[in-house]
Design an enzyme around this catalytic site. Sequence first.
Site, short mmCIF file in Angstrom:
data_model
loop_
_atom_site.label_atom_id
_atom_site.label_comp_id
_atom_site.label_asym_id
_atom_site.label_seq_id
_atom_site.Cartn_x
_atom_site.Cartn_y
_atom_site.Cartn_z
N CYS A 135 1.03 -1.16 0.11
CA CYS A 135 -0.14 -0.11 -0.01
C CYS A 135 0.80 1.28 -0.06
O CYS A 135 1.88 1.30 0.75
CB CYS A 135 -0.92 0.04 1.24
SG CYS A 135 -1.88 -1.24 1.50
N ARG B 139 4.07 -0.45 -4.59
CA ARG B 139 3.95 -1.01 -3.41
C ARG B 139 2.41 -1.66 -3.33
O ARG B 139 2.21 -2.28 -2.30
CB ARG B 139 3.65 0.22 -2.57
CG ARG B 139 5.03 1.00 -2.37
CD ARG B 139 4.67 2.05 -1.47
NE ARG B 139 4.86 1.72 0.02
CZ ARG B 139 5.89 1.48 0.89
NH1 ARG B 139 6.83 1.71 0.43
NH2 ARG B 139 5.49 0.99 2.12
N TRP C 149 -2.72 -2.70 -1.88
CA TRP C 149 -2.56 -4.10 -1.91
C TRP C 149 -3.62 -4.91 -0.84
O TRP C 149 -3.19 -4.61 0.46
CB TRP C 149 -1.11 -4.41 -1.57
CG TRP C 149 -0.56 -5.73 -1.82
CD1 TRP C 149 -0.19 -6.45 -3.07
CD2 TRP C 149 -0.51 -6.95 -0.85
NE1 TRP C 149 0.26 -7.67 -3.04
CE2 TRP C 149 -0.08 -8.00 -1.51
CE3 TRP C 149 -0.84 -7.02 0.39
CZ2 TRP C 149 0.30 -9.37 -0.88
CZ3 TRP C 149 -0.69 -8.17 1.25
CH2 TRP C 149 0.00 -9.31 0.30
N ASN D 252 -2.03 1.58 5.56
CA ASN D 252 -0.98 0.61 5.25
C ASN D 252 -0.64 -0.17 6.36
O ASN D 252 -0.33 0.51 7.50
CB ASN D 252 -0.08 1.21 4.57
CG ASN D 252 1.39 0.24 4.49
OD1 ASN D 252 0.93 -1.01 4.24
ND2 ASN D 252 2.62 0.83 4.11
N GLY D 253 -1.09 -1.53 6.51
CA GLY D 253 -0.61 -2.41 7.64
C GLY D 253 -1.97 -3.28 7.96
O GLY D 253 -2.90 -3.34 7.04
N GLU E 35 17.20 -17.90 -7.42
CA GLU E 35 16.74 -16.62 -7.92
C GLU E 35 16.16 -16.69 -9.19
O GLU E 35 15.24 -15.95 -9.92
CB GLU E 35 17.98 -15.43 -7.81
CG GLU E 35 17.86 -13.98 -8.13
CD GLU E 35 16.65 -13.35 -7.43
OE1 GLU E 35 16.37 -13.77 -6.59
OE2 GLU E 35 16.27 -12.47 -8.05
N LYS F 152 12.43 -15.25 -10.40
CA LYS F 152 12.06 -14.09 -11.34
C LYS F 152 11.31 -14.60 -12.39
O LYS F 152 10.40 -14.03 -12.63
CB LYS F 152 13.51 -13.85 -12.20
CG LYS F 152 14.63 -12.70 -11.52
CD LYS F 152 14.19 -11.55 -10.88
CE LYS F 152 13.50 -11.47 -9.66
NZ LYS F 152 13.96 -11.29 -8.33
N GLU G 65 7.79 -14.92 -10.72
CA GLU G 65 7.03 -13.60 -10.33
C GLU G 65 6.51 -12.88 -11.60
O GLU G 65 5.45 -12.10 -11.31
CB GLU G 65 8.21 -12.81 -9.62
CG GLU G 65 8.49 -12.71 -8.35
CD GLU G 65 9.45 -11.83 -7.75
OE1 GLU G 65 10.55 -11.58 -8.47
OE2 GLU G 65 8.94 -11.08 -7.06
N HIS H 34 17.12 -36.81 -6.77
CA HIS H 34 16.37 -37.25 -5.67
C HIS H 34 14.96 -36.99 -6.02
O HIS H 34 14.02 -37.03 -4.90
CB HIS H 34 16.75 -36.66 -4.48
CG HIS H 34 18.12 -37.02 -4.08
ND1 HIS H 34 18.61 -38.46 -3.79
CD2 HIS H 34 19.28 -36.43 -4.24
CE1 HIS H 34 20.01 -38.25 -3.80
NE2 HIS H 34 20.51 -37.18 -4.16
N LYS I 103 6.08 -4.75 -3.88
CA LYS I 103 7.35 -4.31 -3.82
C LYS I 103 7.96 -4.31 -2.26
O LYS I 103 8.93 -4.91 -2.13
CB LYS I 103 8.00 -2.87 -4.15
CG LYS I 103 9.56 -2.51 -4.20
CD LYS I 103 9.93 -3.40 -5.46
CE LYS I 103 11.58 -3.36 -5.62
NZ LYS I 103 12.11 -4.51 -5.89
O1 M6R Z 1 12.87 -5.32 0.41
P1 M6R Z 1 13.29 -6.85 0.67
O2 M6R Z 1 14.58 -7.07 0.01
O3 M6R Z 1 13.17 -7.05 2.33
O4 M6R Z 1 12.31 -7.65 0.15
C1 M6R Z 1 12.17 -8.95 0.23
C2 M6R Z 1 11.13 -9.86 -0.75
O5 M6R Z 1 9.97 -9.30 -0.49
C3 M6R Z 1 11.54 -9.32 -2.16
O6 M6R Z 1 12.92 -9.76 -2.54
C4 M6R Z 1 10.50 -9.95 -3.34
O7 M6R Z 1 10.95 -11.52 -3.31
C5 M6R Z 1 10.93 -9.41 -4.52
N1 M6R Z 1 9.74 -9.43 -5.26
C6 M6R Z 1 11.88 -10.48 -5.49
O8 M6R Z 1 12.02 -9.97 -6.77
#
Ligand code: M6R
Length: 612
Positions: free
Chosen positions: A2, A27, A73, A99-100, A485, A489, A492, A508, A607
């Site tokens: 948010c 956000r 969000w 927000n929260g 990673e 990516k 996501e 395995h 984010k």
């Molecule tokens: O702001 P942060 O690095 O603490 O965020 C952690 C995760 O929320 C963040 O890395 C998330 O997995 C991203 N969307 C990855 O691309």
Amino acid sequence: MCGIVGYIGPKDAYPILIKGLQRLEYRGYDSAGVALIDSDLKLYKNYGKVADLEEYVKGKDLAGNIGIAHTRWATHGEPNQVNAHPHFSQDKRLALIHNGIIENYSSLREELIKRGHKFESETDTEVLVHLIEDVKKNENVDLVEAVRIALNMVIGAYAIALVSVDNPDLLIAARKGSPLVIGIGEGEFFLASDATPLVEYTKNVVYLDEEEIAIIPRNGNLEIKTIKNKKKTPYVETLELNLSALEKGGYDHFMLKEIYEQPTSIKDSMRGRLDIDKGTVKLGGIIDYEEKMAKAKRIIMVACGTSWHAALVGEYLFEDIARIPVEVEYGSEFRYRNPIINEDDIVIAISQSGETADTLAAIRMAKEKGATIIGVCNVVGSSIARETHAGVYTHAGPEIGVASTKAFTAQVTVLSLMALRIASLKGNIKKSRFRQLLIEMETIPEKVEETLKLADEILDFSKIFTYSRNFLYLGRGYNFPVALEGALKLKEISYIHAEGYPAAEMKHGPIALIDKEMPVVVIATKKGAYEKVLSNIEEIKARKGRIIAVVTKGDTEVKKLADFMVEIPETEEMFVPLLATIPLQFLAYHIAVRRDCEVDMPRNLAKSVTVE
Ligand code: M6R
């Protein structure tokens, strides 16, 4: 999660608020809304993106020089127009954005219903604004006091902004667990979840601290008090943010721009820290704690998502060269596990935003138990950066794309520098070898630049995988986190199911998945367990899997087996993640674009994850 924006001053609030929402849209983007006051309180909100709100308000009365705006969000209640913020009080004289999560909202709601309140939405936020209204009426107190009393009654996390048609010269904000920054202009104030909407108006900001309420008047000075009614002096800081860093700069997406920024962000993360001439690594932010780090019996790294993958690279780095045992923890698991924490433990919290709720809670818990907390954050002044004993900023610059790219490589850069520094302090690395590593590290930005040239090649073969339904990513050693990673990516931003595995684990279980439909991305760079990974590639080939290999330049072995291959420059094993990650970022990006996905704002994601 948010985005919150607020304005009070002489100008029209709406254009400032909308621009602010656009900056904060990363956000959360399932709905958006705005509340404005001139002679009355006007509230407009809509399902969808900020652009949908703009469309919705066309032709409506947008006058007012005080207002609040929100991009959501969803937590409580599905994303729709009714649940969008702002929310009205019962008498529609107050409007609140939040927000929260208010954890005890359900019992408060029941209580308020008994007292005659009627709710339109399913949100916890509407409960809070009704509660403030209820307190104000029943306790016969002013608005600020009503906010203070109400905040003492709620359990959970919040950043809120509130306006009242009865107090048109007052903006009230408060925070606990979710960030808020106040921008101080000439006779005007701005409010936002982070500094990005403020930078074009002012460089002077005040970061609100935990459990603080800001009383922001139209004419006069900003006042801050805690929810326990203790007066605080606002501490004005100067922003060092560049406006161009917040624009796409000609790229189609922020993610693409951020991928291309990596030579610079890595260089910036090393600047002034790595000195080849003197043969030293200097990290000013941890100077008072590095002896303690060097003596630590173990290091615990806490993080979430991509930052957790950087922590895994950190584990390899610290164990490999600094010879300190490392445990890598998800913030969310660590905080609820009653972990054993000793006073000589070092906890390194890694976070791009510095606001991730689970990481923040984990370090608070570890701090209470006596551990020393070191931060590796990107956002200056963020909560994690402020609550750690010491830390090193990553200097990646603002990362707007929800999928993290340059923040990851900057985190790995900083962790490499830390591991090198601690290794040299401990004296367990020969001077000549140390120097050799520093020299190599300095070449990484150039090698990243070279790696970026693979973009077209990757674009070309990525077309074949546009409609793939699954992907496997495999790597060993330093390349195992790279595989994780890469898979993150892809899922996501393209919504293709992808899993990362240590290459040897394939036999395995995951090997059962391999057939001619299954693309398998293998990071098979020279050094490390190269020969073993080669055998894994043979195993995939034997089962007709389609192999996309990331190899070291000049490789001839993998070529015989791989369907597609990208060659990255040779480097020391410990720096390979900084290069090998880049082709995987491109692969995810190009596939997502071809699938018509919203690359910068993938569905359901935000984010900065400031809720549990
Ligand atoms: O702001 P942060 O690095 O603490 O965020 C952690 C995760 O929320 C963040 O890395 C998330 O997995 C991203 N969307 C990855 O691309």
